[in-house]
Write a protein that holds these residues in place. Structure first.
Motif, short mmCIF file in Angstrom:
data_model
loop_
_atom_site.label_atom_id
_atom_site.label_comp_id
_atom_site.label_asym_id
_atom_site.label_seq_id
_atom_site.Cartn_x
_atom_site.Cartn_y
_atom_site.Cartn_z
N GLY A 8 0.78 -1.23 0.00
CA GLY A 8 0.00 0.00 0.00
C GLY A 8 0.81 1.28 0.00
N GLY A 9 2.11 1.18 0.21
CA GLY A 9 2.92 2.39 0.20
C GLY A 9 3.09 2.94 -1.20
N GLU A 10 3.05 4.27 -1.29
CA GLU A 10 3.26 4.95 -2.57
C GLU A 10 3.56 6.41 -2.33
N SER A 11 3.73 7.15 -3.40
CA SER A 11 3.99 8.58 -3.31
C SER A 11 2.69 9.35 -3.50
N VAL A 12 2.37 10.24 -2.54
CA VAL A 12 1.18 11.07 -2.63
C VAL A 12 1.53 12.49 -2.18
N GLN A 13 0.64 13.42 -2.49
CA GLN A 13 0.85 14.80 -2.07
C GLN A 13 0.37 15.02 -0.65
N LEU A 18 -3.65 7.43 2.46
CA LEU A 18 -3.19 6.11 2.02
C LEU A 18 -3.70 5.09 3.02
N ARG A 19 -3.89 3.86 2.55
CA ARG A 19 -4.17 2.76 3.46
C ARG A 19 -3.13 1.68 3.24
N LEU A 20 -2.40 1.40 4.32
CA LEU A 20 -1.42 0.32 4.29
C LEU A 20 -2.08 -0.97 4.79
N SER A 21 -1.63 -2.07 4.25
CA SER A 21 -2.13 -3.37 4.66
C SER A 21 -0.97 -4.26 5.10
N CYS A 22 -1.26 -5.11 6.06
CA CYS A 22 -0.28 -6.10 6.53
C CYS A 22 -0.97 -7.46 6.54
N ALA A 23 -0.58 -8.29 5.61
CA ALA A 23 -1.15 -9.63 5.53
C ALA A 23 -0.32 -10.57 6.38
N VAL A 24 -1.01 -11.35 7.21
CA VAL A 24 -0.33 -12.28 8.11
C VAL A 24 -0.48 -13.69 7.58
N TYR A 25 0.62 -14.36 7.41
CA TYR A 25 0.62 -15.76 7.01
C TYR A 25 1.13 -16.55 8.20
N GLY A 26 0.27 -17.41 8.72
CA GLY A 26 0.66 -18.17 9.89
C GLY A 26 -0.39 -18.04 10.97
N ASP A 27 0.01 -18.22 12.21
CA ASP A 27 -0.93 -18.25 13.33
C ASP A 27 -1.17 -16.85 13.90
N LEU A 28 -2.13 -16.15 13.33
CA LEU A 28 -2.46 -14.80 13.80
C LEU A 28 -2.92 -14.80 15.24
N TYR A 29 -3.60 -15.85 15.67
CA TYR A 29 -4.29 -15.85 16.94
C TYR A 29 -3.36 -16.02 18.13
N SER A 30 -2.08 -16.26 17.91
CA SER A 30 -1.14 -16.34 19.02
C SER A 30 -0.56 -14.98 19.37
N PHE A 31 -0.88 -13.94 18.58
CA PHE A 31 -0.31 -12.63 18.83
C PHE A 31 -1.03 -11.92 19.97
N TYR A 32 -0.29 -11.24 20.81
CA TYR A 32 -0.88 -10.39 21.86
C TYR A 32 -1.30 -9.05 21.25
N VAL A 79 -4.06 -6.59 8.93
CA VAL A 79 -4.06 -5.39 9.76
C VAL A 79 -3.85 -4.19 8.85
N TYR A 80 -4.63 -3.15 9.07
CA TYR A 80 -4.59 -1.97 8.22
C TYR A 80 -4.10 -0.74 8.98
N LEU A 81 -3.56 0.20 8.24
CA LEU A 81 -3.25 1.51 8.78
C LEU A 81 -3.79 2.55 7.80
N GLN A 82 -4.90 3.17 8.18
CA GLN A 82 -5.48 4.23 7.37
C GLN A 82 -4.81 5.54 7.76
N MET A 83 -4.22 6.21 6.80
CA MET A 83 -3.48 7.44 7.07
C MET A 83 -4.12 8.58 6.30
N ASN A 84 -4.61 9.57 7.02
CA ASN A 84 -5.27 10.73 6.43
C ASN A 84 -4.48 12.00 6.71
N TYR A 94 7.46 2.12 6.26
CA TYR A 94 6.51 1.65 7.27
C TYR A 94 6.58 0.13 7.40
N TYR A 95 6.67 -0.32 8.65
CA TYR A 95 6.81 -1.74 8.94
C TYR A 95 5.66 -2.22 9.81
#
Length: 125
Positions: A8-13, A18-32, A79-84, A94-95
């Motif tokens: 989702g990262g790119e160049s904008v004015q 922008l909306r960043l996305s984080c796709a999780v592969y694996g066991d999401l439900y073990s995360f705190y 998991v998303y990060l909406q940035m306005n 962004y990580y």
């Protein structure tokens, strides 16, 4: 094996969104908790937003409060990060990261267990 993949990262004015996305592969439900960090050239990495797996409560760094929103879609394991109202000072790599146990280390500082490779956000004035 857990893998986090940002997109989702790119160049904008300035003033844009922008909306960043984080796709999780694996066991999401073990995360705190999960969160977003950023690192600008020549600066230290900073945590900007965190979300708790249990209950979905969120918290933000003062620098982004009121402009960024973190959310999670459990069905899609993302998991998303909406940035306005983006500003040039938001320019950074962004990580996405995940923490297996509390307290959440995103804003408090500490060790996160899993990291993505990052997505670049560039804001021009």
């Amino acid at each position: 094996q857990v893998q986090l993949v940002e997109s989702g990262g790119e160049s904008v004015q300035a003033g844009g969104s922008l909306r960043l996305s984080c796709a999780v592969y694996g066991d999401l439900y073990s995360f705190y908790c999960m969160g977003w960090f950023r690192q600008a050239p020549g600066k230290e990495r900073e945590g900007v937003a965190e979300i708790y797996r249990g209950g979905g409560s969120t918290d933000y760094a003062d620098s982004v409060k009121g402009r960024f929103t973190i959310s999670q879609d459990n069905a899609e394991i993302t998991v998303y990060l909406q940035m306005n109202n983006l500003k040039p000072e938001d320019t950074a790599m962004y990580y996405c990261a995940a923490d297996l146990s509390g307290p959440c280390a995103v804003l408090a500082g500490g060790v996160m267990n899993y990291w993505g490779k990052g997505t670049l956000v560039t804001i021009s004035s």
